[in-house]
Design a protein around this motif. Structure first.
Motif, mmCIF file in Angstrom:
data_model
loop_
_atom_site.group_PDB
_atom_site.id
_atom_site.type_symbol
_atom_site.label_atom_id
_atom_site.label_comp_id
_atom_site.label_asym_id
_atom_site.label_seq_id
_atom_site.Cartn_x
_atom_site.Cartn_y
_atom_site.Cartn_z
ATOM 1 N N GLU A 413 -13.406 -4.901 -4.558
ATOM 2 C CA GLU A 413 -12.707 -3.619 -3.981
ATOM 3 C C GLU A 413 -11.433 -3.814 -3.284
ATOM 4 O O GLU A 413 -10.668 -2.934 -3.265
ATOM 5 C CB GLU A 413 -13.855 -3.098 -2.997
ATOM 6 N N LEU A 414 -11.385 -4.831 -2.472
ATOM 7 C CA LEU A 414 -10.156 -5.258 -1.770
ATOM 8 C C LEU A 414 -8.904 -5.553 -2.465
ATOM 9 O O LEU A 414 -7.621 -4.987 -2.010
ATOM 10 C CB LEU A 414 -10.583 -6.340 -0.955
ATOM 11 N N THR A 415 -8.978 -6.265 -3.471
ATOM 12 C CA THR A 415 -7.652 -6.634 -4.403
ATOM 13 C C THR A 415 -6.720 -5.415 -4.490
ATOM 14 O O THR A 415 -5.419 -5.667 -4.235
ATOM 15 C CB THR A 415 -7.987 -7.547 -5.519
ATOM 16 N N ALA A 416 -7.131 -4.346 -5.009
ATOM 17 C CA ALA A 416 -6.376 -3.262 -5.503
ATOM 18 C C ALA A 416 -5.651 -2.836 -4.269
ATOM 19 O O ALA A 416 -4.444 -2.298 -4.484
ATOM 20 C CB ALA A 416 -7.148 -2.144 -6.009
ATOM 21 N N TYR A 417 -6.287 -3.038 -3.095
ATOM 22 C CA TYR A 417 -5.446 -2.333 -1.863
ATOM 23 C C TYR A 417 -4.720 -3.329 -0.908
ATOM 24 O O TYR A 417 -4.137 -2.991 0.001
ATOM 25 C CB TYR A 417 -6.265 -1.488 -0.940
ATOM 26 N N LEU A 418 -4.759 -4.594 -1.435
ATOM 27 C CA LEU A 418 -4.350 -5.645 -0.584
ATOM 28 C C LEU A 418 -2.903 -5.568 -0.060
ATOM 29 O O LEU A 418 -2.344 -5.714 0.722
ATOM 30 C CB LEU A 418 -4.867 -7.210 -1.290
ATOM 31 N N ASN A 419 -2.127 -5.247 -1.602
ATOM 32 C CA ASN A 419 -0.649 -5.064 -1.386
ATOM 33 C C ASN A 419 -0.125 -3.990 -0.331
ATOM 34 O O ASN A 419 1.052 -3.973 -0.185
ATOM 35 C CB ASN A 419 -0.141 -4.835 -2.834
ATOM 36 N N MET A 420 -1.106 -3.119 -0.032
ATOM 37 C CA MET A 420 -0.891 -1.885 1.118
ATOM 38 C C MET A 420 -0.330 -2.624 2.236
ATOM 39 O O MET A 420 0.442 -1.982 2.927
ATOM 40 C CB MET A 420 -1.946 -1.078 1.141
ATOM 41 N N ILE A 421 -0.642 -3.875 2.405
ATOM 42 C CA ILE A 421 -0.245 -4.468 3.728
ATOM 43 C C ILE A 421 1.244 -4.546 4.010
ATOM 44 O O ILE A 421 1.798 -4.153 5.103
ATOM 45 C CB ILE A 421 -0.944 -5.983 3.950
ATOM 46 N N TRP A 422 1.855 -4.760 2.765
ATOM 47 C CA TRP A 422 3.518 -4.691 2.772
ATOM 48 C C TRP A 422 4.036 -3.354 2.221
ATOM 49 O O TRP A 422 4.916 -2.863 2.773
ATOM 50 C CB TRP A 422 4.080 -5.769 2.227
ATOM 51 N N SER A 423 3.031 -2.794 1.439
ATOM 52 C CA SER A 423 3.866 -1.554 0.768
ATOM 53 C C SER A 423 3.557 -0.487 1.581
ATOM 54 O O SER A 423 4.535 0.293 1.686
ATOM 55 C CB SER A 423 2.719 -1.319 -0.588
ATOM 56 N N ALA A 424 2.678 -0.384 2.641
ATOM 57 C CA ALA A 424 2.629 0.933 3.329
ATOM 58 C C ALA A 424 3.850 0.778 4.433
ATOM 59 O O ALA A 424 4.460 1.800 4.465
ATOM 60 C CB ALA A 424 1.232 0.886 4.314
ATOM 61 N N PRO A 425 4.185 -0.235 5.032
ATOM 62 C CA PRO A 425 5.365 -0.134 5.837
ATOM 63 C C PRO A 425 6.428 0.007 5.216
ATOM 64 O O PRO A 425 7.378 0.780 5.700
ATOM 65 C CB PRO A 425 5.245 -1.798 6.426
ATOM 66 N N PHE A 426 6.474 -0.570 3.956
ATOM 67 C CA PHE A 426 7.673 -0.419 3.106
ATOM 68 C C PHE A 426 7.976 1.053 2.749
ATOM 69 O O PHE A 426 8.885 1.489 2.922
ATOM 70 C CB PHE A 426 7.666 -1.344 1.862
ATOM 71 N N GLN A 427 6.962 1.792 2.361
ATOM 72 C CA GLN A 427 6.825 3.218 2.085
ATOM 73 C C GLN A 427 7.208 4.116 3.425
ATOM 74 O O GLN A 427 8.006 4.872 3.350
ATOM 75 C CB GLN A 427 5.566 3.863 1.425
ATOM 76 N N ILE A 428 6.845 3.637 4.506
ATOM 77 C CA ILE A 428 7.049 4.326 5.721
ATOM 78 C C ILE A 428 8.454 4.478 6.016
ATOM 79 O O ILE A 428 9.234 5.222 6.261
ATOM 80 C CB ILE A 428 6.044 3.802 6.940
ATOM 81 N N ILE A 429 9.105 2.799 5.956
ATOM 82 C CA ILE A 429 10.448 2.788 6.312
ATOM 83 C C ILE A 429 11.522 3.728 5.411
ATOM 84 O O ILE A 429 12.062 4.355 5.844
ATOM 85 C CB ILE A 429 10.922 1.392 6.327
ATOM 86 N N LEU A 430 11.382 3.377 4.292
ATOM 87 C CA LEU A 430 11.942 4.464 3.072
ATOM 88 C C LEU A 430 11.854 5.881 3.434
ATOM 89 O O LEU A 430 12.977 6.384 3.463
ATOM 90 C CB LEU A 430 11.399 4.098 1.627
ATOM 91 N N ALA A 431 10.624 6.322 3.580
ATOM 92 C CA ALA A 431 10.450 7.616 3.927
ATOM 93 C C ALA A 431 11.147 8.326 5.188
ATOM 94 O O ALA A 431 11.881 9.257 5.035
ATOM 95 C CB ALA A 431 9.030 8.195 4.297
ATOM 96 N N LEU A 432 11.247 7.255 6.184
ATOM 97 C CA LEU A 432 11.863 7.736 7.474
ATOM 98 C C LEU A 432 13.593 7.701 7.055
ATOM 99 O O LEU A 432 14.183 8.623 7.682
ATOM 100 C CB LEU A 432 11.788 6.589 8.355
ATOM 101 N N TYR A 433 13.892 6.680 6.314
ATOM 102 C CA TYR A 433 15.200 6.624 5.939
ATOM 103 C C TYR A 433 15.832 7.788 5.320
ATOM 104 O O TYR A 433 17.070 8.450 5.765
ATOM 105 C CB TYR A 433 15.345 5.472 5.170
ATOM 106 N N PHE A 434 14.806 8.426 4.302
ATOM 107 C CA PHE A 434 15.361 9.620 3.679
ATOM 108 C C PHE A 434 15.316 10.882 4.302
ATOM 109 O O PHE A 434 15.866 11.874 4.356
ATOM 110 C CB PHE A 434 14.544 9.910 2.408
ATOM 111 N N LEU A 435 14.325 10.891 5.300
ATOM 112 C CA LEU A 435 14.253 11.678 6.361
ATOM 113 C C LEU A 435 15.158 12.140 7.309
ATOM 114 O O LEU A 435 15.489 13.041 7.608
ATOM 115 C CB LEU A 435 12.952 11.779 7.099
ATOM 116 N N TRP A 436 15.541 10.879 7.657
ATOM 117 C CA TRP A 436 16.755 10.854 8.719
ATOM 118 C C TRP A 436 18.020 11.749 7.826
ATOM 119 O O TRP A 436 18.684 12.462 8.537
ATOM 120 C CB TRP A 436 17.123 9.594 8.850
#
Length: 1520
Positions: A413-436
């Motif tokens: 169950e975990l492997t599919a979501y393990l990449n979220m550890i780096w992917s979630a912060p990455f998405q948050i940073i990108l979103a904030l960049y475009f929102l800025w």
């Protein structure tokens, strides 16, 4: 500058915006077409060819035959090469001609193409040679060529000059490119050579082309088949070799051993004892190896590739909001209409690429998860076969099975979501960049809200983690208790102890419920935060944006581009806390697995195998223990080749331990042990596999019919096999449930003999068999003339009969060898051995008369012994002679009859006519354990109804309504935003200043709608969670209630593992999985409705598309659900055997190790894991197949929503509504996908409710208590028992096992029950306790018909000392008196009478001494004495003794017999005779034959009649 250089390079303009953008009819410049559009695909091929080379080199296949496909590809590639050379030649020729101007581009582009097509041809050739059937790189390269070439193709056609060379050349070129693209859709033929074994049904993915793999269309056939009929395992394909357990495990094992050896080096300074302390207490910091490094090394590369895909997908997610921005400006500014279509196409294209990448990513991840599970299950299995005994005690079978079933599954169950550890912060940073870019610094206010929420989420996650650990502990405890209850259910029924144990289970369950409730409140809090977070962020950001600067106006573009970015932000934000909690759970699992994988192993060096030793078995100065202080001290033994050595001693003197020391099972603290040659072992408690009788004997060896028949004959099994419904092909239940103790022992012995080893360790194999059978086995197998006469044999025995025929006798006392010698030497010594004999002889002589001594004198043969001892020894030997009645072997008959299907006409008894026996033999492979039923077809509505009714109607309705209210608020807030962003009157007329009152009104209402969302979600979550908790509580109670009230027949045909699966896996689904799924399902359902409503409201034309899209959606969903549900069922059914086999292997680990069969058992386990994966792999693919198709439906919704916006541009659409419509459409893909996934998951997991409900609808035994029918508290006062015309059968449609039995026993009378095998002795006692119910007639005790009483009213007033001494883990006191009805004083008195008082007083905890699972930490004799204490405590007027003296030495036997005579002198005692001498002093004896009473009189009377059956039995036993 660059442009002018390119202009010179081409001789024409490179880029012109007026031609390409600001025009009604856009086009590209020729220079751009000839350079960028040709070089891009070429660059792509060169860049990624290294990956292709890696795949080619790494391929495990070789040599695809030449065929039409690869020849065509090479041919077309060749044509392209020729064409390019021709182009180059034409250009070079032009350079010579002064009239023709040739630019650099005409030379460079053909050269680049020439090199690239050559590379393509080389790759094509090597792909064929190395067995690569399809190439993604080639597919994408030709796709890019076709796509980029389309622009030039359009230009050439528009300016068609049919005589121009370049026109003709390009048309041919483009047709060839399209042809190559088309040819790359298909996969090549199968390669001729492979490093893996050939598969019968290879996975269709192998033969699928790249496009088919991208879209998972190779799964279509199975989806269609699953839709047409319920799938069966035969419809599935084999595991791909690289996913099979053998390959995966080898890979993991290599890295794990490496990791372990590194840690062992760093811990080299630790002694083994400190390691043990550490394992238990953790006080010393010893580093232990972790499985993580090994997992990373084994499965990291595939995982990394998946991570790359995830990165691409994350970046693409941010393209859509940018296109949305363009689309809104397109509507506002009335741009060229072709741009609108371009934007719609781009939105659609981006969504499609995202879909394909994401599905490939998940596919990779799930396969990694599957491999990790395979590796861990295999590693845990191997470890369990190597665990030392002290480590084995630290964890029960149930706990180890949990490591496999729960902890290893976590990784999947975990492997599919393990990449979220780096992917979630990455998405948050990108979103904030475009929102800025959209909102400027105002976005920081929103960011602040997020940052504040992180610690809140962290706190909740931490609490959830603590609860999780508590929950796991409680679950382990409950499953362990259930395991014991199910294993010892017969004893619980006989003692009427079920309520006490039911209460214990419910007590643990109450703790679980408390934890679940706490978790529910926390989760409701999390839901509240999640649903409020995105809204709060947007509210704060917009408020700041409009407040900070009066010039900031919230227009449609700002509002909806921000909103779609906030929507993207919602996913990683909500995933982070879930990710953290998942990581925490996985961390707990890793810890548990690490602790297990690092626990102590048996030392393979503890027994050496020095072939130079003259004697095969040697121990020098050996001290051994079981990890709790010394058990054997100062042992010195040398046993000669081909000798027969007997080991004797009292209960607990260390006889079995001596054998364990030779086998290397004990911890050797000093000394040397050496064995030479192969070993076979027969344990004291026979270990039988759930397989056919023949398989149990062969034990993995090939069948040699002649030898096999000889051994069956010698082990006295022939008659038993003839009697069984399918002979030796009869399947034996778990733990040999349908065999008697004697049969189990003889099969265990036959297995050892068939193994044809050099050394035989026999731990009291004759204790459970009758005397004549024992004599037969000793003569034919163990003795000086038996099958094993040329082998070295060590025989632990309580029987004195066989001692004169042994070569050497070892006498053990309190863990030390007190004497060694031949029979005669030891007698002459007059030491411990002689005392040991005389003591027994004296007691025996006191007890009985002197009949039959002459007969015994003959048995002694010519060994001269003192006359007095001789007389007494003869007497003792009669004592040991056992009746012909074989230990409850009639039970065999019984149980097997129960299993026999009614149509085959019952079991044939040995005594039946020969014709019948032959009929029975025709039945091949009689199955006892029914195959676990996998339901087929859709889950019945009644199951959902059952679940919803368990939740409660009120809570269900409230939850649904509140979720609807939530969506209402959500749509309302977005509509309001749309109105706000397009309000023309925001500016005060003419002044250019903002109308603040209006602005504040908009803000206030927007905020209020948001609060409404939060509150409705909070209440909905709480009502939903509480509802689910009530449901799971109710369903578990019902399940427990029903299973405890099953008749014994059901327990005999249902493996413990299967029932346990209901209590662990299915209850876990109800506790943790169903609430989450249902809540998601409701939310997603309303979200989809909301999306369709919003799009239809803003662009009414869209409503026309809803129906066709809905139909497509419905079909895809039905196809998927039918297939997926059945796959899930098959998978869960194929999972049970892994755990059953594992449990069986752990129980029989000693035997498996002794026979050296570890490798075979490991490969059997791997085969079971593979079979499970065969069912699991298609269900992963089914998920991906669905995702791709559903997301395509979602992408169509995006396309149509955008197209209708473009087409309706002239209808004065508001930009706000356009933004609203598209931002909703962009979310629909994910929502649709989740909706079907949840629908399907709910349907596959509701199967847990179905399975629990199915067990709640099985047959029940009679009620435990019947009001107004409870007898007086003194009943039975006299203890008279009367059978009147009593007949009984085990199951409807089977023969009667007792036929019209009539007899009465007076109160206080002692009655023995004897009879040959299958006569019906056990059936008589089972009838008395109503374990089986009467077919006709009745039994009366003290004149009351027992069938009219409640079962507990009856069973609690009778006492039985059963054949198998079953103990439960818990205190000793609980084992004696689970209801706490007696005082401590009474318990001590009972222990004293059972001669256990001194032993218990010697224990540090006394009565609170913890008994381990199954009573493993007590000897078999001690367990039997505890059963005697139970009987003494109950002290009822009727006592039944069922073969209670099977595993006890003579001394203990005498203790039991004496205690029964004195303590139960006023009671009615019915004894199923095991040793005839035990019933010689009975008042009367019942002789049974074929289910009827043939003789019933006092022993002296029966002995006077020389024709009686009783007389002939006594004569056989040497008592007459």
């Amino acid at each position: 500058m660059a442009n002018s250089r390119m202009d010179d390079f081409c001789g024409s303009e490179f880029w012109n915006l007026n031609v390409s953008w600001y025009t009604e009819d856009p086009d590209l410049t020729k220079c751009f077409e000839k350079t960028v559009l040709i070089w891009t695909p070429c660059l792509f091929l060169w860049l990624f060819s290294c990956l292709e080379v890696f795949y080619i080199v790494d391929s495990k296949y070789r040599d695809i035959p030449w065929n039409i496909l690869n020849v065509s590809k090479l041919f077309v590639n060749g044509v392209l090469l020729v064409l390019t050379i021709s182009d180059l030649g034409y250009a070079i020729k032009g350079t010579v001609d002064e009239n023709v101007v040739v630019y650099n581009v005409d030379i460079y582009s053909p050269v680049i193409k020439l090199l690239t097509f050559s590379l393509a041809a080389v790759l094509l050739f090597y792909n064929r040679k190395h067995g690569q059937r399809t190439s993604g790189l080639q597919f994408l390269f030709w796709f890019l060529c076709a796509l980029c070439g389309a622009a030039q193709f359009r230009t050439e056609i528009r300016e068609s000059n049919t005589t121009d060379y370049y026109f003709i050349s390009y048309i041919i070129y483009y047709v060839c490119v399209l042809l190559m693209f088309f040819l790359n859709w298909f996969a090549d033929q199968a390669p001729r050579q492979s490093f893996y074994p050939k598969l019968e049904k290879p996975c269709p993915e192998e033969s699928g082309g790249f496009l088919s793999r991208l879209m998972f269309s190779w799964f279509d056939r199975l989806a269609w088949l699953g839709f047409r009929k319920p799938l069966e395992t035969t419809d599935l394909w084999d595991m791909k070799a690289e996913d099979s357990a053998k390959i995966v495990t080898a890979q993991f094992e290599k890295h794990w051993q490496h990791t372990k050896s590194k840690y062992e080096k760093s811990n080299a300074s630790y002694k083994s004892d400190s390691a043990r302390v550490d394992f238990v207490s953790g006080s010393k910091k010893k580093k232990s190896a972790s499985i993580l490094p090994a997992l990373i090394k084994s499965f990291g590369p595939t995982f990394l590739f998946g991570a790359m895909l995830k990165l691409m997908q994350d970046i693409l997610a941010f393209v859509s909001p940018q296109i949305l921005k363009l689309l809104i400006s397109f509507v506002e500014n009335k741009e060229y209409s072709w741009r609108g279509f371009l934007y719609a196409g781009l939105l659609f294209g981006t969504a499609i690429v995202q879909t394909l990448i994401l599905s490939q990513y998940f596919n990779r991840m799930f396969i990694v998860g599957m491999r990790i599970r395979t590796a861990l299950v295999a590693a845990i299995y191997k470890k369990a076969l190597r665990m030392s005994n002290s480590a084995r005690k630290a964890s029960t079978v149930g706990e180890i099975v949990n490591l496999m079933s729960v902890d290893a599954q976590k990784f999947v169950e975990l492997t599919a979501y393990l990449n979220m550890i780096w992917s979630a912060p990455f998405q948050i940073i990108l979103a904030l960049y475009f929102l800025w870019q959209v909102l400027g610094p105002s976005v920081l206010a929103g960011l602040a809200v997020m940052i504040i929420l992180i610690p809140v989420n962290g706190f909740i996650a931490n609490r959830v983690k603590d609860l999780q650990i508590k929950q796991m502990k409680n679950k382990d405890e409950r499953v362990k208790l259930m395991n014991e209850i199910l294993s010892g259910i017969k004893v619980l029924k006989l003692y009427a102890w079920e309520p006490s144990f039911e209460a214990q289970v419910l007590k643990i369950r109450t703790k679980e419920m408390k934890v679940l409730k706490q978790a529910a409140y926390l989760n409701a809090g999390t839901s509240f935060i999640w649903s409020c977070a995105p809204f709060l962020v947007s509210l704060v950001s917009f408020a700041t944006f409009v407040m900070v600067d009066e010039d900031n106006v919230l227009d449609a573009s700002t509002a909806f581009v921000s909103l779609s970015l906030f929507n993207i932000l919602r996913f990683p934000l909500s995933m982070l806390p879930m990710m953290i909690s998942n990581m925490v759970q996985a961390g707990v699992s890793v810890k548990r697995i690490n602790k297990f994988m690092n626990c102590e192993e048996l030392d393979p060096e503890s027994v050496s195998h020095d072939a130079g030793e003259s004697d095969p078995l040697v121990i020098e100065n050996g001290d051994f223990d079981w990890g709790e202080g010394p058990t054997l001290k100062n042992i010195n033994l040398r046993l000669k080749k081909k000798s027969l050595t007997a080991v004797v001693g009292t209960v607990g003197s260390g006889k079995s331990s001596l054998i364990s020391a030779f086998l290397g099972e004990m911890d050797k603290t000093s000394g040397r042990v050496n064995t030479v040659g192969s070993v076979a072992y027969v344990s004291q408690q026979a270990w039988i596999q759930n397989a056919t009788l023949q398989d149990n004997v062969l034990f993995g060896k090939p069948l040699n019919k002649k030898l096999y028949d000889n051994i069956i004959e010698a082990c006295a099994l022939k008659a038993d096999f003839d009697m069984l419904p399918a002979g030796d092909q009869t399947e034996i239940g778990e733990k040999g449930i349908n065999l008697s103790g004697g049969q189990k022992q003889r099969i265990s012995l036959a297995r050892a003999v068939y193994a044809n080893s050099d050394i035989y360790f026999l731990d009291d194999p004759l204790s459970a068999v009758d005397s004549h059978v024992g004599k037969h086995i000793f003569e034919k197998v163990l003795g000086p003339h038996g099958l094993l006469k040329h082998k070295t044999r060590v025989l632990v025995t309580h029987g004195i009969t066989y001692l004169p025929q042994t070569d050497k006798i070892v006498v053990l006392m309190q863990g030390e060898v007190s004497e060694v010698g031949t029979y005669q030497e030891l007698l002459d010594k007059k030491g411990a051995f002689a005392e040991f004999l005389i003591q027994h002889v004296n007691e025996a002589v006191e007890a009985e008369d002197d009949d039959g001594l002459d007969e015994l004198q003959n048995q002694l043969g010519s060994i001269p012994v003192p006359e007095e001892i001789s007389r007494k020894i003869q007497r003792a030997r009669s004592h040991v002679s056992e009746s012909i009645s074989e230990t409850g072997s009639e039970k065999t008959n019984g149980s097997l009859q129960r299993q026999k299907s009614s149509d085959s006409g019952g079991v044939r008894h040995r005594s039946s006519s020969s014709v019948e026996v032959q009929d029975a033999k025709k039945l091949v492979g009689e199955k006892l354990i029914e195959v676990e039923k996998a339901e087929t077809g859709s889950v019945k509505w009644s199951v959902y109804k059952h679940y919803l009714m368990s939740i409660g109607l009120g809570l269900t309705v409230i939850t649904l309504l509140l979720n609807m209210v939530f969506q209402g608020f959500s749509i309302g807030s977005n509509m309001w935003l749309s109105k706000w962003s397009t309000d023309e009157d925001m500016m005060l007329n003419g002044t250019g200043t903002i109308n603040k009152d209006k602005r504040d009104l908009y803000l206030g209402v927007y905020g209020a709608l948001g609060i409404g969302q939060g509150v409705s979600v909070l209440i909905a979550s709480i009502t939903h969670a509480l509802g689910c908790i009530y449901a799971t509580k109710y369903l578990h109670e019902t399940l427990l209630n029903y299973v405890m009230r099953w008749p014994m027949a059901i327990f005999d045909t249902t493996p413990v593992g299967r029932v346990l699966n209901r209590f662990s896996t299915d209850v876990n689904v109800m506790d943790n999985v169903m609430p989450m799924l249902l809540s998601s399902l409701i939310k997603q359902f309303y979200a989809v409705i909301a999306t369709l409503f919003v799009i239809s409201y803003t662009t009414p034309k869209f409503a026309a598309v809803i129906v066709p899209i809905g139909i497509i959606y419905y079909f895809i969903q039905r196809f998927y659900v039918a297939t997926s549900r059945q796959l899930k069922r098959l998978e869960s059914v194929s999972r049970s055997p892994i755990y059953s086999h594992f449990g069986e292997s752990v129980t029989g680990a000693v035997a498996i190790r002794a026979f050296g069969e570890e490798a075979r058992f490991i490969s059997e386990s791997e085969a079971k894991v593979d079979f499970n994966q065969i069912c699991y792999h298609p269900s992963i693919i089914a998920n991906r197949w669905l995702a791709v198709r559903l997301e395509m439906v979602g992408n169509l919704i995006i396309l149509f929503a955008a197209l209708f916006v473009v087409l309706g541009r002239d209808e004065e659409q508001s930009a706000g509504l356009v933004g609203l419509s598209i931002s909703y459409a962009l979310q629909v893909t994910q929502t649709l996908n989740w909706l079907v996934r949840m629908t399907s998951d709910v349907e596959t997991n509701i199967v847990a409710v179905e399975r629990i409900k199915e067990y709640g609808e099985t047959a029940q035994e009679a009620p435990w208590e019947i009001e107004n029918k409870t007898p007086s508290s003194l009943w039975p006062e006299t203890g008279s028992v009367e059978f009147k015309d009593y007949s009984v059968r085990y199951r409807e449609g089977l023969d009667l096992v007792l036929k019209r039995v009539n007899f009465s026993v007076r109160g206080g009378e002692k009655v023995g029950i004897v009879g040959r095998t299958g006569a019906g002795k056990s059936s008589l006692t089972l009838s008395l306790f109503r374990i089986i119910e009467a077919a006709e007639g009745e039994i009366a005790i003290d004149g009351i018909n027992i069938s009219q009483l409640g079962l507990h009213a009856l069973r609690s007033r009778l006492t039985i000392i059963p054949q198998d001494a079953v103990l439960f883990s818990g205190t000793l006191r609980m084992n004696l008196d689970p209801f706490d009805r007696h005082t401590d004083q009474e318990v001590w008195t009972a222990l004293d009478q059972a001669h256990l008082k001194n032993f218990v007083k010697g224990l540090s905890a006394g009565l609170n001494h913890e008994v381990s699972e199954g009573g493993e930490n007590l000897s078999v004799g001690q367990r039997q004495l505890i059963c005697l204490s139970r009987a003494l405590l109950r002290k009822t007027k009727v006592l039944v003794l069922d073969e209670a003296t099977a595993a006890v030495d003579l001394e203990t036997d005498d203790l039991i017999q004496r205690t029964i005579r004195t303590e139960f002198k006023d009671c009615t005692v019915l004894t199923i005779a095991h040793r005839l001498n035990t019933i010689m002093d009975s008042d009367r004896v019942i002789v049974l034959d074929k289910g009827t009473i043939v003789e019933f009189d006092s022993p002296p009377r029966l002995l006077q009649n020389r024709g009686s059956i009783f007389y002939s039995m006594c004569r056989d036993a040497g008592l007459a």
